[in-house]
Design a protein around this motif. Structure first.
Motif, short mmCIF file in Angstrom:
data_model
loop_
_atom_site.label_atom_id
_atom_site.label_comp_id
_atom_site.label_asym_id
_atom_site.label_seq_id
_atom_site.Cartn_x
_atom_site.Cartn_y
_atom_site.Cartn_z
N SER A 32 -0.13 4.19 1.10
CA SER A 32 -0.48 5.09 2.20
C SER A 32 0.68 5.18 3.18
CB SER A 32 -1.74 4.59 2.90
OG SER A 32 -2.21 5.54 3.83
N HIS A 45 -7.25 1.39 2.78
CA HIS A 45 -6.89 2.73 2.36
C HIS A 45 -7.39 3.09 0.96
CE1 HIS A 45 -3.71 2.51 5.62
NE2 HIS A 45 -4.39 3.61 5.88
N CYS A 70 0.83 -1.21 0.00
CA CYS A 70 0.00 0.00 0.00
C CYS A 70 0.87 1.27 0.00
CB CYS A 70 -0.90 -0.04 1.24
SG CYS A 70 -1.96 1.39 1.45
N CYS A 100 -4.20 -0.74 -0.11
CA CYS A 100 -4.81 -1.91 0.52
C CYS A 100 -6.31 -1.64 0.66
CB CYS A 100 -4.16 -2.17 1.88
SG CYS A 100 -4.53 -0.90 3.12
N ALA A 158 0.58 -2.89 4.49
CA ALA A 158 -0.36 -3.93 4.09
C ALA A 158 -0.22 -4.21 2.59
CB ALA A 158 -1.78 -3.52 4.41
N CYS A 214 1.82 2.55 5.95
CA CYS A 214 1.07 1.30 5.82
C CYS A 214 1.93 0.27 5.10
CB CYS A 214 -0.23 1.54 5.04
SG CYS A 214 -1.25 0.06 4.90
ZN LIG Z 1 -2.94 0.71 3.45
#
Ligand SMILES: [Zn+2]
Length: 76
Positions: free
Chosen positions: A15, A48, A13, A45, A20, A18
């Motif tokens: 973000s 997000h 991800c 992800c 993930a 993050c």
């Molecule tokens: Zn994320």
């Protein structure tokens, strides 16, 4: 060892903070910075996808959202 995407590892991800696995690719363009045909890609992800999409959409940058191939989290 700085390779951000080793072969076989899932994309992560975009973000901030993050880690993930990404399930979505958000394709966007900032007309002030980019050629009209140019597309930047943020990965998101499931958690997000909304916040990143809203950030881009609020600025009029969002062009397309696609599910990443091979994602195991396609259920909305
Ligand atoms: Zn994320």
């Amino acid at each position: 060892m700085t390779d951000p995407t080793p072969a076989g590892e899932p994309p992560v991800c975009s973000s901030r903070g993050c880690r993930a696995p990404a399930a979505w690719a958000l394709r966007w363009n900032n007309p002030r910075l980019h050629e009209p045909e140019r597309r930047k890609t943020w990965l998101a992800c499931p958690a997000h996808r909304g916040s990143l999409g809203d950030f881009l959409d609020a600025r009029g940058f969002l062009r397309d959202v696609t599910a990443l191939p091979g994602s195991h989290t396609l259920e909305a």
